[in-house]
Design a protein around this motif. Structure first.
Motif, PDB file in Angstrom:
ATOM      1  N   TYR A   4       0.846  -1.205   0.000  1.00 51.06           N
ATOM      2  CA  TYR A   4       0.000   0.000   0.000  1.00 51.06           C
ATOM      3  C   TYR A   4       0.881   1.255   0.000  1.00 51.06           C
ATOM      4  N   LEU A  29      -6.967   0.278   3.678  1.00 50.42           N
ATOM      5  CA  LEU A  29      -7.583  -0.813   2.907  1.00 50.42           C
ATOM      6  C   LEU A  29      -6.676  -1.072   1.716  1.00 50.42           C
ATOM      7  N   VAL A  32      -5.508  -4.213  -1.261  1.00 47.53           N
ATOM      8  CA  VAL A  32      -5.484  -5.543  -1.875  1.00 47.53           C
ATOM      9  C   VAL A  32      -4.218  -5.583  -2.732  1.00 47.53           C
ATOM     10  N   ARG A  46      -6.257  -7.685  -7.467  1.00 45.04           N
ATOM     11  CA  ARG A  46      -7.342  -6.683  -7.537  1.00 45.04           C
ATOM     12  C   ARG A  46      -8.376  -7.029  -8.607  1.00 45.04           C
ATOM     13  N   GLY A  47      -9.553  -6.439  -8.449  1.00 45.73           N
ATOM     14  CA  GLY A  47     -10.612  -6.618  -9.444  1.00 45.73           C
ATOM     15  C   GLY A  47     -11.341  -7.946  -9.324  1.00 45.73           C
ATOM     16  N   ARG A  48     -11.199  -8.605  -8.167  1.00 46.33           N
ATOM     17  CA  ARG A  48     -11.857  -9.913  -7.973  1.00 46.33           C
ATOM     18  C   ARG A  48     -12.807  -9.905  -6.787  1.00 46.33           C
ATOM     19  N   GLY A  49     -13.156  -8.722  -6.302  1.00 45.95           N
ATOM     20  CA  GLY A  49     -14.132  -8.633  -5.213  1.00 45.95           C
ATOM     21  C   GLY A  49     -13.538  -8.684  -3.819  1.00 45.95           C
ATOM     22  N   GLY A 104     -11.494  -6.435  -2.222  1.00 43.85           N
ATOM     23  CA  GLY A 104     -11.648  -5.155  -1.520  1.00 43.85           C
ATOM     24  C   GLY A 104     -13.063  -4.978  -1.005  1.00 43.85           C
ATOM     25  N   ARG A 105     -14.015  -5.312  -1.851  1.00 45.04           N
ATOM     26  CA  ARG A 105     -15.429  -5.206  -1.425  1.00 45.04           C
ATOM     27  C   ARG A 105     -15.707  -6.139  -0.246  1.00 45.04           C
ATOM     28  N   GLU A 148     -10.699   8.031   5.140  1.00 47.82           N
ATOM     29  CA  GLU A 148     -10.202   9.097   4.273  1.00 47.82           C
ATOM     30  C   GLU A 148      -9.881   8.483   2.924  1.00 47.82           C
ATOM     31  N   ASN A 194      -8.441   9.109  -6.258  1.00 46.22           N
ATOM     32  CA  ASN A 194      -8.566   7.649  -6.149  1.00 46.22           C
ATOM     33  C   ASN A 194      -9.994   7.225  -6.507  1.00 46.22           C
ATOM     34  N   THR A 196     -11.093   4.652  -8.026  1.00 46.49           N
ATOM     35  CA  THR A 196     -11.381   3.226  -7.799  1.00 46.49           C
ATOM     36  C   THR A 196     -11.933   3.022  -6.398  1.00 46.49           C
ATOM     37  N   THR A 235     -15.355   4.755  -5.865  1.00 43.30           N
ATOM     38  CA  THR A 235     -16.496   4.030  -6.441  1.00 43.30           C
ATOM     39  C   THR A 235     -16.910   2.879  -5.525  1.00 43.30           C
ATOM     40  N   TYR A 270     -16.392   2.674  -2.263  1.00 44.29           N
ATOM     41  CA  TYR A 270     -16.993   3.211  -1.037  1.00 44.29           C
ATOM     42  C   TYR A 270     -18.437   3.684  -1.293  1.00 44.29           C
TER      43      TYR A 270
HETATM   44  C1  LIG Z   1      -9.244   0.074  -3.636  1.00 48.85           C
HETATM   45  C2  LIG Z   1      -8.920  -1.416  -3.608  1.00 48.85           C
HETATM   46  C3  LIG Z   1      -8.779  -1.864  -2.154  1.00 48.85           C
HETATM   47  C4  LIG Z   1     -10.067  -2.187  -4.265  1.00 48.85           C
HETATM   48  O1  LIG Z   1      -9.793  -3.564  -4.114  1.00 48.85           O
HETATM   49  P1  LIG Z   1     -10.283  -4.636  -5.215  1.00 48.85           P
HETATM   50  O2  LIG Z   1     -10.178  -5.964  -4.606  1.00 48.85           O
HETATM   51  O3  LIG Z   1      -9.553  -4.422  -6.493  1.00 48.85           O
HETATM   52  O4  LIG Z   1     -11.787  -4.178  -5.396  1.00 48.85           O
HETATM   53  P2  LIG Z   1     -13.009  -5.107  -5.849  1.00 48.85           P
HETATM   54  O5  LIG Z   1     -12.549  -6.078  -6.880  1.00 48.85           O
HETATM   55  O6  LIG Z   1     -13.694  -5.631  -4.651  1.00 48.85           O
HETATM   56  O7  LIG Z   1     -13.918  -4.046  -6.574  1.00 48.85           O
HETATM   57  C5  LIG Z   1     -14.781  -3.250  -5.779  1.00 48.85           C
HETATM   58  C6  LIG Z   1     -15.244  -2.071  -6.599  1.00 48.85           C
HETATM   59  O8  LIG Z   1     -14.160  -1.165  -6.805  1.00 48.85           O
HETATM   60  C7  LIG Z   1     -14.348  -0.535  -8.054  1.00 48.85           C
HETATM   61  N1  LIG Z   1     -13.227  -0.878  -8.899  1.00 48.85           N
HETATM   62  C8  LIG Z   1     -12.390  -1.948  -8.777  1.00 48.85           C
HETATM   63  N2  LIG Z   1     -11.439  -1.895  -9.723  1.00 48.85           N
HETATM   64  C9  LIG Z   1     -11.680  -0.773 -10.430  1.00 48.85           C
HETATM   65  C10 LIG Z   1     -11.029  -0.148 -11.531  1.00 48.85           C
HETATM   66  N3  LIG Z   1      -9.934  -0.671 -12.088  1.00 48.85           N
HETATM   67  N4  LIG Z   1     -11.542   1.012 -12.004  1.00 48.85           N
HETATM   68  C11 LIG Z   1     -12.643   1.562 -11.451  1.00 48.85           C
HETATM   69  N5  LIG Z   1     -13.306   1.013 -10.401  1.00 48.85           N
HETATM   70  C12 LIG Z   1     -12.820  -0.138  -9.915  1.00 48.85           C
HETATM   71  C13 LIG Z   1     -15.634  -1.059  -8.648  1.00 48.85           C
HETATM   72  O9  LIG Z   1     -16.687  -0.227  -8.203  1.00 48.85           O
HETATM   73  C14 LIG Z   1     -15.731  -2.408  -7.972  1.00 48.85           C
HETATM   74  O10 LIG Z   1     -17.045  -2.860  -7.873  1.00 48.85           O
HETATM   75  P3  LIG Z   1     -17.645  -3.817  -9.053  1.00 48.85           P
HETATM   76  O11 LIG Z   1     -16.688  -4.948  -9.206  1.00 48.85           O
HETATM   77  O12 LIG Z   1     -18.966  -4.235  -8.506  1.00 48.85           O
HETATM   78  O13 LIG Z   1     -17.733  -2.966 -10.270  1.00 48.85           O
HETATM   79  C15 LIG Z   1      -7.624  -1.737  -4.408  1.00 48.85           C
HETATM   80  O14 LIG Z   1      -7.737  -1.169  -5.690  1.00 48.85           O
HETATM   81  C16 LIG Z   1      -6.357  -1.221  -3.758  1.00 48.85           C
HETATM   82  O15 LIG Z   1      -5.790  -1.879  -2.883  1.00 48.85           O
HETATM   83  N6  LIG Z   1      -5.903  -0.025  -4.189  1.00 48.85           N
HETATM   84  C17 LIG Z   1      -4.667   0.580  -3.653  1.00 48.85           C
HETATM   85  C18 LIG Z   1      -4.847   1.052  -2.230  1.00 48.85           C
HETATM   86  C19 LIG Z   1      -6.040   1.964  -2.074  1.00 48.85           C
HETATM   87  O16 LIG Z   1      -6.297   2.836  -2.915  1.00 48.85           O
HETATM   88  N7  LIG Z   1      -6.762   1.779  -0.968  1.00 48.85           N
HETATM   89  C20 LIG Z   1      -7.891   2.607  -0.624  1.00 48.85           C
HETATM   90  C21 LIG Z   1      -7.398   3.798   0.109  1.00 48.85           C
HETATM   91  S1  LIG Z   1      -8.695   4.913   0.573  1.00 48.85           S
END
Ligand SMILES: CC(C)(COP(=O)(O)OP(=O)(O)OC[C@H]1O[C@@H](n2cnc3c(N)ncnc32)[C@H](O)[C@@H]1OP(=O)(O)O)[C@@H](O)C(=O)NCCC(=O)NCCS
Length: 157
Positions: A25, A89, A91, A96-99, A101-102, A123, A128, A130, A133, A135
């Motif tokens: 992270y 938070l 992943v 990433r992109g496999r649910g 984070g959700r 915060e 950001n 991604t 969206t 949240y």
């Molecule tokens: C933010 C983060 C935790 C999401 O984790 P993830 O496992 O990839 O997320 P998920 O696969 O559960 O996707 C959840 C939602 O995020 C959004 N999302 C995920 N990947 C995305 C992308 N590439 N572009 C836009 N939205 C995206 C979508 O809304 C998605 O929901 P959907 O699958 O129903 O469309 C991850 O991208 C991450 O670790 N990022 C770096 C650290 C960070 O930014 N942390 C948050 C700090 S506030």
């Protein structure tokens, strides 16, 4: 299969996985792009273990920790209820992109609901989309608060 659980900070595998995820992270552009210091890597788990209000959720795939949500329980004086802050938070990039984070976020919200918290706070960077969206999809909102987040760094003496 990915499972979400509360971390056991006494479990060396959990501890190492949490440090590695937080390091990922920190190195991510959304975390500032700089690896954790050696001090942080070495002391993070001890500090979390000693913190009376910390709780960490982990996402596990086989034996690997692939995501982490670090939270701190606070307290809202105006509602006289606990309030849960999601501090980190993350992943791992390749997962990433496999649910995941959700799923972590749902576990945090579920815990807040189960423990009668008045809210979950976090915060998120303006650049950001991604995370924003994700949240928003679970009911978080912000961006129009009259409050600003201020910091005074404390120098190490
Ligand atoms: C933010 C983060 C935790 C999401 O984790 P993830 O496992 O990839 O997320 P998920 O696969 O559960 O996707 C959840 C939602 O995020 C959004 N999302 C995920 N990947 C995305 C992308 N590439 N572009 C836009 N939205 C995206 C979508 O809304 C998605 O929901 P959907 O699958 O129903 O469309 C991850 O991208 C991450 O670790 N990022 C770096 C650290 C960070 O930014 N942390 C948050 C700090 S506030």
């Amino acid at each position: 299969m990915v499972t979400i659980a509360q971390a056991n900070l006494d479990n060396p595998r959990h501890a190492t996985g949490i440090v590695d995820c937080l390091d990922a992270y920190a190195q991510d552009p959304m975390g500032g792009g700089q690896a954790l210091s050696l001090y942080a890597r070495q002391n993070l788990i001890t500090g979390l273990r000693a913190h009376p209000a910390s709780m960490t959720f982990i996402a596990q795939k086989a034996d690997q920790i692939v995501g982490v949500a670090v939270c701190f329980i606070g307290y809202s004086t105006f509602t006289a209820k606990p309030r849960l802050n999601l501090h980190d938070l993350i992943v791992l990039p390749e997962q990433r992109g496999r649910g995941i984070g959700r799923a972590l976020l749902k576990a945090v919200v579920g815990h807040a609901e189960a423990t009668d918290c008045c809210a979950v706070t976090l915060e998120v960077r303006k650049d950001n989309p991604t995370a924003q969206t994700l949240y928003r999809s679970l009911g978080f909102g912000g961006g129009s608060s009259a409050m600003e987040f201020w910091v005074k760094p404390v120098e190490i003496r």
